[in-house]
Design a protein around this motif. Structure first.
Motif, PDB file in Angstrom:
ATOM      1  N   THR A   1      27.874  33.591  37.651  1.00  0.00           N
ATOM      2  CA  THR A   1      27.911  33.416  36.121  1.00  0.00           C
ATOM      3  C   THR A   1      28.312  32.036  35.583  1.00  0.00           C
ATOM      4  OG1 THR A   1      29.898  34.570  35.845  1.00  0.00           O
ATOM      5  CG2 THR A   1      28.144  35.968  35.733  1.00  0.00           C
ATOM      6  N   CYS A   2      28.025  31.802  34.573  1.00  0.00           N
ATOM      7  CA  CYS A   2      28.380  30.649  33.528  1.00  0.00           C
ATOM      8  C   CYS A   2      28.333  31.066  32.421  1.00  0.00           C
ATOM      9  CB  CYS A   2      27.163  29.472  33.689  1.00  0.00           C
ATOM     10  SG  CYS A   2      27.602  28.115  32.891  1.00  0.00           S
ATOM     11  N   THR A   3      29.688  30.661  31.640  1.00  0.00           N
ATOM     12  CA  THR A   3      29.847  30.905  30.139  1.00  0.00           C
ATOM     13  C   THR A   3      30.423  29.648  29.293  1.00  0.00           C
ATOM     14  OG1 THR A   3      31.295  32.479  28.806  1.00  0.00           O
ATOM     15  CG2 THR A   3      32.212  31.451  30.782  1.00  0.00           C
ATOM     16  N   VAL A   4      29.577  28.309  29.736  1.00  0.00           N
ATOM     17  CA  VAL A   4      30.146  27.202  29.114  1.00  0.00           C
ATOM     18  C   VAL A   4      29.924  27.343  27.649  1.00  0.00           C
ATOM     19  CG1 VAL A   4      28.008  25.864  29.828  1.00  0.00           C
ATOM     20  CG2 VAL A   4      30.268  24.657  29.539  1.00  0.00           C
TER      21      VAL A   4
ATOM     22  N   THR B   1      30.369  37.144  39.860  1.00  0.00           N
ATOM     23  CA  THR B   1      31.268  36.084  40.426  1.00  0.00           C
ATOM     24  C   THR B   1      30.979  34.990  39.290  1.00  0.00           C
ATOM     25  OG1 THR B   1      32.101  34.884  42.266  1.00  0.00           O
ATOM     26  CG2 THR B   1      29.751  34.962  42.103  1.00  0.00           C
ATOM     27  N   GLY B   2      31.726  33.775  39.671  1.00  0.00           N
ATOM     28  CA  GLY B   2      31.316  32.499  38.838  1.00  0.00           C
ATOM     29  C   GLY B   2      32.633  32.556  37.714  1.00  0.00           C
ATOM     30  N   CYS B   3      32.484  31.909  36.763  1.00  0.00           N
ATOM     31  CA  CYS B   3      33.446  31.509  35.634  1.00  0.00           C
ATOM     32  C   CYS B   3      33.613  32.761  34.855  1.00  0.00           C
ATOM     33  CB  CYS B   3      32.954  30.423  34.823  1.00  0.00           C
ATOM     34  SG  CYS B   3      33.290  28.845  35.629  1.00  0.00           S
ATOM     35  N   MET B   4      32.754  33.695  34.523  1.00  0.00           N
ATOM     36  CA  MET B   4      32.822  34.564  33.419  1.00  0.00           C
ATOM     37  C   MET B   4      33.829  35.690  33.904  1.00  0.00           C
ATOM     38  SD  MET B   4      29.660  36.418  31.311  1.00  0.00           S
ATOM     39  CE  MET B   4      29.784  36.837  29.735  1.00  0.00           C
TER      40      MET B   4
ATOM     41  N   GLY C   1      27.094  25.805  44.913  1.00  0.00           N
ATOM     42  CA  GLY C   1      28.063  25.426  46.029  1.00  0.00           C
ATOM     43  C   GLY C   1      28.606  26.850  46.408  1.00  0.00           C
ATOM     44  N   ASP C   2      29.134  27.468  45.468  1.00  0.00           N
ATOM     45  CA  ASP C   2      30.031  28.746  45.478  1.00  0.00           C
ATOM     46  C   ASP C   2      28.730  29.757  46.280  1.00  0.00           C
ATOM     47  OD1 ASP C   2      32.518  28.223  45.073  1.00  0.00           O
ATOM     48  OD2 ASP C   2      32.310  29.128  43.126  1.00  0.00           O
TER      49      ASP C   2
ATOM     50  N   PRO D   1      35.762  33.595  42.771  1.00  0.00           N
ATOM     51  CA  PRO D   1      35.443  32.576  43.506  1.00  0.00           C
ATOM     52  C   PRO D   1      36.409  31.994  44.468  1.00  0.00           C
ATOM     53  CG  PRO D   1      35.041  32.326  41.128  1.00  0.00           C
ATOM     54  CD  PRO D   1      35.543  33.492  41.337  1.00  0.00           C
ATOM     55  N   ASP D   2      37.606  32.243  44.392  1.00  0.00           N
ATOM     56  CA  ASP D   2      38.577  32.060  45.387  1.00  0.00           C
ATOM     57  C   ASP D   2      38.413  32.873  46.619  1.00  0.00           C
ATOM     58  OD1 ASP D   2      39.753  30.067  43.909  1.00  0.00           O
ATOM     59  OD2 ASP D   2      41.398  31.286  43.069  1.00  0.00           O
ATOM     60  N   ALA D   3      37.802  34.199  46.482  1.00  0.00           N
ATOM     61  CA  ALA D   3      37.629  34.999  47.383  1.00  0.00           C
ATOM     62  C   ALA D   3      36.653  34.376  48.441  1.00  0.00           C
ATOM     63  CB  ALA D   3      37.410  36.542  47.144  1.00  0.00           C
ATOM     64  N   ILE D   4      35.641  34.113  47.617  1.00  0.00           N
ATOM     65  CA  ILE D   4      34.568  33.311  48.309  1.00  0.00           C
ATOM     66  C   ILE D   4      34.717  32.102  49.187  1.00  0.00           C
ATOM     67  CG2 ILE D   4      32.264  31.894  48.286  1.00  0.00           C
ATOM     68  CD1 ILE D   4      31.854  33.545  45.511  1.00  0.00           C
TER      69      ILE D   4
END
Length: 432
Positions: A66-69, A92-95, A36-37, A114-117
């Motif tokens: 990125t994802c870092t789950v 961008t993303g969580c990482m 979605g982002d 992500p907040d900037a997006i």
């Protein structure tokens, strides 16, 4: 918390200006929220005159969402970032929210929050003409799960305004989307910070004009249980797919307590039973973590037994890996061999349940609607309970069809239309 080191990059406006009028390649990992982002970012970049290209070789700039789950995903992200470090690189993303130091150890990118997006997208509000529309309804969660790095990355629950969500859903419908996917770190927590509830939101969205269906994303049993009666009733609307994703994570109360999940196995099963009493054909998806610190053979056997009782349509199995800012645990981590063995066993047991659920349906005829085109000559259709049916024909999205289920592919069926209804329209422009 880990110190966030390295050049934080330019301010929000400069970040997007740096991508203006460039050919941009975007690579996205992780959950539907991340996708979605990315969809929002694409619309922002269009406003800046940028174009998206299908490969980094053809790009002036590369964005990695990125994802870092889990640990293996983190390592994959770092390898990918290192491979692209000679490019004009954006991350961008969580990482970057929790592991900026690790990123800057392998490359020197510009960070896009992500907040900037999200903030930039508010002045855009357009959507691509996708067949499936991803609509974010909240960020963050109310959980205290001891294994989860995402709650550190995304923070406390912030529910997005109902009017903003409604507007985006309607925009997707008018752009031709049939399936609307509501996503958040925990959709059933929506409104807990604003005095509203998810059933309130679903009722509002289901009143929109047009032909569409909504798939409700992942719900934590701890928050779903508090609104259970209203939530079950909300699924009466034929605008909602009869599908719920309720990650249980373990069949052992001892492990659930160590995980900080705030519900018991019995409470989880009561939620599932409440849905199934009213909607016997509802599809249940769930998640399990195997090899959690302290998980005994007895604990694991309880997870196996729960899968047998639950008979889910989908099980996502994750091997535990300790993440930064989680735990600490007094128990030693399991060897990878133990986690792999338990993962294989649980997946095999889940697949037995899929076969048991699917076998009686083979050769029957079901009603479904085409929700997306997979490739030339192939489309995905969904039943009311979100069962996937792949049809080897170029049918328009929104086409209603009676389909004979020919082959069981475990996670979906192959089917052939027996009869077809008209392609549905989005009814764009109708007044509310």
């Amino acid at each position: 918390m880990e110190e966030r080191s390295g050049d934080p990059g330019p301010d929000t406006k400069d970040v997007f200006a740096a991508l203006a009028k460039k050919r941009v390649y975007i690579e996205t990992y992780g959950c539907r929220y991340n996708f979605g982002d990315t969809a929002n970012l694409v619309e922002v970049l269009k406003r800046y005159g940028s174009t998206c290209v299908p490969s980094p070789d053809r790009a002036d700039a590369v964005v990695i969402n990125t994802c870092t789950v889990v640990g293996p995903t983190e390592r994959r992200m770092l390898r990918r970032l290192a491979a692209l470090r000679e490019k004009l690189l954006f991350v961008t993303g969580c990482m970057p929210l929790v592991q900026r130091e690790a990123i800057f150890a392998v490359c020197s990118p510009v960070i896009i929050s992500p907040d900037a997006i999200r903030e930039a997208y508010r002045s855009v509000q357009t959507v691509a003409p996708e067949h499936v529309g991803i609509v974010q309804i909240a960020q963050g969660c109310l959980g205290r799960c001891t294994y989860c790095i995402t709650r550190t990355a995304r923070g406390q629950l912030v529910s997005f305004p109902a009017g903003e969500i409604r507007k985006k859903v309607r925009t997707f419908i008018e752009a031709g989307a049939y399936e609307i996917q509501l996503t958040a770190q925990d959709t059933s927590a929506w409104g807990r910070d604003t005095g509203q509830t998810l059933p309130d939101l679903l009722s509002d969205l289901c009143s929109l004009p047009g032909n569409f269906r909504i798939r409700v994303g992942m719900m934590n049993p701890a928050t779903a249980g508090g609104i259970l009666g209203e939530l079950v009733d909300a699924f009466e609307s034929d605008r909602l797919f009869r599908f719920v994703h309720l990650p249980v994570q373990s069949g052992s109360d001892d492990i659930l307590k160590r995980m900080g999940r705030d519900y018991t196995v019995r409470e989880f099963e009561e939620i599932v039973s409440a849905f199934r009493r009213k909607y016997p054909d509802i599809s249940i998806a769930t998640d399990f973590i195997v090899g959690f610190p302290g998980e005994t053979e007895e604990d694991f056997s309880r997870s196996l037994a729960l899968v047998g009782r639950l008979k889910p349509a989908k099980v996502n199995v994750t091997r535990y890996s300790q993440r930064p800012f989680t735990g600490p645990f007094e128990k030693k981590d399991f060897p990878d061999s133990v986690k792999k063995d338990r993962s294989r066993l649980l997946n095999a047991h889940a697949e037995e349940q899929y076969s048991a659920l699917n076998l009686p349906l083979l050769g029957t005829t079901v009603s479904c609607v085409v929700t997306e085109k997979l490739r030339a000559g192939s489309v995905m259709a969904r039943t009311a309970s979100y069962q996937g049916v792949v049809i080897g024909q170029d049918l328009p999205v929104g086409t209603e069809a009676e389909v004979c289920l020919k082959k069981d592919r475990k996670y979906f069926f192959m089917g052939s239309p027996v009869s077809r209804g008209p392609a549905l329209s989005a009814m764009a422009g109708r007044d509310e």
